[in-house]
Design a protein around this motif. Structure first.
Motif: not given
Length: 359
Positions: A62-66
């Motif tokens: 799981i990888n993301t940003d704001t």
């Protein structure tokens, strides 16, 4: 580059095409993980898709940003390299304008040289933007015709890509700067023991070691180790960033649906892995404590999967929905908190399993 050594172009035959491996690109929408699995199928190492996803750590990604940008499941490649090393593979990567790396005009020819050697060694190559702006496989080349034989979700039955287009294709029809990614694997030694049989003492130790290494890699991803100072977050920290994006109204509609597709299509293999391992492998090695821990992990990841599926229903790919809609945002935050709680519980159980296996 270290690890693999590549000869000059003239040292290779002018063309070679491997048999195209049969698998369904819809079985997992994490195209990097599926392409890597496809490359591993060319070796004599017997891994099924579930094992490939779990033992490389990709099932937990799981990888993301704001802003909920698209998932980056490769990062700096360190965790993938470690996982492949334990599975008996060396890995070599050449990349430019993708996962870092700077482009120069010699890179495409250097990448072609890597491809030629890997094809001669009988293993297809993981690459990028072959006929679709995703990862895919290169399983052949022809220097006289100047084409690569490619396989991705668009070219399920195989296709061709010219040398001139390699690394320079547009993104969904829009011209972009060159982007190049080539990942070559080479068989190094025998893989650890992953499949259930009547275990010998050596196979028992091999299974425990392989499981401990795989789950240790998963823990590092879920706990977001090594991303200090980066705006992109992994695992539980990525869920926190996602919640912040919903709260601030910055969540990208399309990539919310896109990331949920990737997560759910990978996570569908986690619960069967733990439950089936508890039923078969743990019985074979007669470890009741490990069996109970694996069942516990299965329960936590079923709760997590249920939350992710609920989110995917709210933001179906590709049409998605408006993440700033007040009612939808409130419902999404509830589901994200449920996913986070389950992931925290799952992380605790993974740590218990690793501690148990270290005894």
């Amino acid at each position: 580059m270290s690890g693999l050594r590549y000869g000059i172009v003239d040292s290779f035959p002018t063309s070679m095409v491997l048999e195209r491996q049969r698998f369904n690109w819809n079985d997992c929408y994490n195209s990097f993980a599926l392409a890597l699995y496809g490359a591993m199928k060319y070796s004599n190492k017997s891994l099924n898709l579930t094992q490939a996803l779990l033992y490389t750590g990709q099932a937990f990604a799981i990888n993301t940003d704001t802003f909920v940008g698209p998932m980056d499941v490769f990062g700096d490649g360190g965790l993938i390299r470690e996982a492949l090393d334990h599975l008996g593979f060396e890995m070599e990567v050449l990349n430019a304008n993708l996962y870092g790396g700077a482009w120069n005009e010699d890179m495409a020819e250097e990448a072609l040289d890597m491809i030629r050697e890997s094809i001669q060694n009988g293993i297809a190559v993981v690459s990028w933007n072959l006929d679709n702006y995703e990862h895919g496989l290169i399983y052949g080349y022809d220097d006289e015709r100047r084409i690569l034989n490619i396989h991705d979700i668009n070219k399920r039955n195989g296709g061709e890509l010219s040398y001139e287009e390699f690394g320079r294709r547009p993104r969904n029809g829009i011209p972009i700067e060159p982007e190049l990614f080539v990942l070559v694997i080479r068989k190094r030694n025998e893989p650890p023991h992953l499949n259930v049989t009547r275990y010998t003492e050596i196979e028992d130790a091999s299974y425990r070691s392989a499981l401990r290494t795989a789950l240790s890699i998963a823990i590092r991803h879920i706990a977001d180790e090594g991303s200090e100072g980066s705006r992109r977050k992994n695992g539980i920290a990525a869920i926190d960033a996602w919640m912040t994006a919903f709260e601030d109204g910055t969540a990208h509609s399309f990539f919310t649906s896109y990331n949920l597709l990737w997560i759910t299509s990978s996570r569908q293999y986690v619960v069967p892995f733990f439950s089936q391992s508890a039923i078969t492998h743990c019985m074979s090695i007669q470890d009741n404590t490990l069996q109970q821990l694996m069942l516990q992990a299965s329960e936590h990841y079923m709760a997590s999967y249920r939350a992710w599926i609920g989110l995917r229903e709210m933001f179906p790919f590709p049409k998605s929905a408006d993440p700033t809609d007040p009612e939808l945002k409130a419902a999404a935050l509830i589901r994200l908190r449920e996913a986070r709680d389950a992931e925290v519980a799952g992380l605790g159980t993974l740590r218990d399993i690793v501690e148990h296996l270290a005894k």
